[in-house]
Motif scaffolding. Structure first.
Motif, PDB file in Angstrom:
ATOM      1  N   ILE A 283       0.710  -1.154  -0.193  1.00 18.23           N
ATOM      2  CA  ILE A 283      -0.032   0.000   0.055  1.00 18.23           C
ATOM      3  C   ILE A 283       0.987   1.259  -0.112  1.00 18.23           C
ATOM      4  O   ILE A 283       1.721   1.422   0.868  1.00 18.23           O
ATOM      5  CB  ILE A 283      -0.971   0.044   1.263  1.00 18.23           C
ATOM      6  N   ALA A 284       0.669   2.130  -0.998  1.00 18.86           N
ATOM      7  CA  ALA A 284       1.561   3.372  -1.073  1.00 18.86           C
ATOM      8  C   ALA A 284       0.618   4.664  -0.617  1.00 18.86           C
ATOM      9  O   ALA A 284       1.143   5.433  -0.008  1.00 18.86           O
ATOM     10  CB  ALA A 284       1.710   3.612  -2.526  1.00 18.86           C
ATOM     11  N   ALA A 285      -0.620   4.507  -0.559  1.00 12.77           N
ATOM     12  CA  ALA A 285      -1.553   5.529  -0.056  1.00 12.77           C
ATOM     13  C   ALA A 285      -2.765   5.043   0.383  1.00 12.77           C
ATOM     14  O   ALA A 285      -3.379   3.931  -0.321  1.00 12.77           O
ATOM     15  CB  ALA A 285      -1.675   6.697  -1.057  1.00 12.77           C
ATOM     16  N   TYR A 286      -3.439   5.420   1.539  1.00 12.38           N
ATOM     17  CA  TYR A 286      -4.740   4.402   1.977  1.00 12.38           C
ATOM     18  C   TYR A 286      -5.715   5.631   2.658  1.00 12.38           C
ATOM     19  O   TYR A 286      -5.164   6.269   3.260  1.00 12.38           O
ATOM     20  CB  TYR A 286      -4.162   3.675   2.970  1.00 12.38           C
ATOM     21  N   GLU A 287      -6.997   5.522   2.149  1.00  7.28           N
ATOM     22  CA  GLU A 287      -8.108   6.324   2.696  1.00  7.28           C
ATOM     23  C   GLU A 287      -9.046   5.496   3.257  1.00  7.28           C
ATOM     24  O   GLU A 287      -9.784   4.701   1.971  1.00  7.28           O
ATOM     25  CB  GLU A 287      -8.179   7.542   2.036  1.00  7.28           C
ATOM     26  N   ALA A 288      -9.712   5.470   4.348  1.00 12.26           N
ATOM     27  CA  ALA A 288     -10.920   4.571   4.360  1.00 12.26           C
ATOM     28  C   ALA A 288     -11.862   5.716   5.033  1.00 12.26           C
ATOM     29  O   ALA A 288     -11.416   6.593   6.033  1.00 12.26           O
ATOM     30  CB  ALA A 288     -10.501   3.510   5.321  1.00 12.26           C
ATOM     31  N   VAL A 289     -12.947   5.273   4.753  1.00 13.32           N
ATOM     32  CA  VAL A 289     -14.158   6.330   5.381  1.00 13.32           C
ATOM     33  C   VAL A 289     -15.118   5.326   5.865  1.00 13.32           C
ATOM     34  O   VAL A 289     -15.795   4.342   5.056  1.00 13.32           O
ATOM     35  CB  VAL A 289     -14.703   7.246   4.481  1.00 13.32           C
ATOM     36  N   PHE A 290     -15.544   5.369   7.201  1.00 12.76           N
ATOM     37  CA  PHE A 290     -16.625   4.582   7.868  1.00 12.76           C
ATOM     38  C   PHE A 290     -17.978   5.488   7.869  1.00 12.76           C
ATOM     39  O   PHE A 290     -18.050   6.589   8.993  1.00 12.76           O
ATOM     40  CB  PHE A 290     -16.068   4.239   9.076  1.00 12.76           C
ATOM     41  N   HIS A 291     -18.820   5.184   7.034  1.00 14.22           N
ATOM     42  CA  HIS A 291     -20.075   6.084   6.790  1.00 14.22           C
ATOM     43  C   HIS A 291     -20.895   5.614   8.157  1.00 14.22           C
ATOM     44  O   HIS A 291     -21.487   6.515   8.638  1.00 14.22           O
ATOM     45  CB  HIS A 291     -20.758   5.760   5.448  1.00 14.22           C
ATOM     46  N   THR A 292     -21.165   4.480   8.251  1.00 12.89           N
ATOM     47  CA  THR A 292     -22.057   4.019   9.548  1.00 12.89           C
ATOM     48  C   THR A 292     -21.528   2.608   9.983  1.00 12.89           C
ATOM     49  O   THR A 292     -20.753   2.021   9.349  1.00 12.89           O
ATOM     50  CB  THR A 292     -23.540   3.572   8.968  1.00 12.89           C
ATOM     51  N   PRO A 293     -21.543   2.532  11.222  1.00  9.09           N
ATOM     52  CA  PRO A 293     -20.831   1.504  11.865  1.00  9.09           C
ATOM     53  C   PRO A 293     -21.317   0.144  11.250  1.00  9.09           C
ATOM     54  O   PRO A 293     -22.485  -0.188  11.156  1.00  9.09           O
ATOM     55  CB  PRO A 293     -21.327   1.312  13.314  1.00  9.09           C
ATOM     56  N   MET A 294     -20.316  -0.724  11.305  1.00 10.59           N
ATOM     57  CA  MET A 294     -20.543  -2.004  10.828  1.00 10.59           C
ATOM     58  C   MET A 294     -20.225  -2.986  11.948  1.00 10.59           C
ATOM     59  O   MET A 294     -19.094  -2.641  12.709  1.00 10.59           O
ATOM     60  CB  MET A 294     -19.845  -2.527   9.630  1.00 10.59           C
TER      61      MET A 294
END
Length: 178
Positions: free
Chosen positions: A104-115
Motif C-alpha cells: 500500500i502506497a496511499a490509503y484512505e478509509a471512510v466509515f459512513h455507518t458502523p458495521m
C-alpha cells in the motif's frame, strides 16, 4: 455467491499466507463488464485476530479484508489475463511477489455507518487505473494500481476506501508491458 472449484482453489492458495484465524475472505467473483475490473466478495470475521472485541468493524479489519480481496483479484487477473499491466506475469511471478512486492502506497478509509463485521458481510473491489513505470538504469520499474473498495452488511453498516498499490521487483516479462 456461487463459487467454482477453480476459484475456491485459487482463494485457498491466496489466503495460505494468512494465519488460519485471519482468513476473512469467504468467496469472490469477478463482476462482468471488464472496465473497471471489479470483484464482489463475501467476508466473515468470527472474532478479531489481534484484539478483544471492539464491537465494530475497524480499520485493521478493513485493511485485512481489503488485502485479501486485492490479492485474490490480482491472482485471478494473472491467471485469466484480466489486467494488461500484468499480462506478462505467470502465477509463479505472482506467488513470489504477493507479500514482499505488493504494498500500500496511499490509503484512505471512510466509515459512513458502523458495521459489526462478525457475520457474513459483503465487499466490492475495483481497479480504477493502472500505471507502469518502466525500469531505467537509475530506478526500478513500478506498477501502480489505483483501487477502490467498499464494505457493507445487511444491518446498514457501510464503509469505503481508496487505496493506491505499488508493485515492485517486477518480473522480467513485465519490462515489456505498457
Amino acid at each position: 455467491m456461487a463459487v467454482t472449484q477453480e476459484s475456491a482453489t485459487l482463494l485457498d492458495r491466496v489466503l495460505r499466507v494468512y494465519k488460519p484465524h485471519c482468513r476473512y475472505l469467504r468467496s469472490a467473483n469477478v463482476l462482468p463488464g471488464g472496465e473497471p475490473l471489479r470483484a464482489a466478495c463475501d467476508f466473515e470475521i468470527p472474532e478479531s485476530c489481534y484484539i478483544d472485541d471492539t464491537g465494530h468493524f475497524n480499520s485493521v479489519e478493513f485493511n485485512i479484508c481489503y488485502n485479501q480481496s486485492l490479492y485474490w483479484l490480482l491472482a485471478t487477473s494473472v491467471r485469466d489475463r484480466l489486467l494488461p499491466v500484468l499480462s506478462g506475469w505467470t502465477m509463479d511471478d505472482f506467488w513470489a511477489r504477493q507479500l514482499p512486492d505488493i504494498y500500500i502506497a496511499a490509503y484512505e478509509a471512510v466509515f459512513h455507518t458502523p458495521m459489526r463485521g462478525r457475520e457474513l458481510f459483503h465487499g466490492e473491489i475495483e481497479v480504477r487505473r493502472t500505471r507502469h513505470r518502466r525500469p531505467t538504469a537509475a530506478r526500478p520499474g513500478v506498477i501502480w494500481l489505483d483501487t477502490a473498495v467498499r464494505f457493507w452488511e445487511q444491518g446498514g453498516g457501510q464503509c469505503d476506501g481508496r487505496i493506491r498499490i505499488a508493485v515492485t521487483n517486477l518480473p522480467r516479462e513485465g519490462d515489456d508491458q505498457s
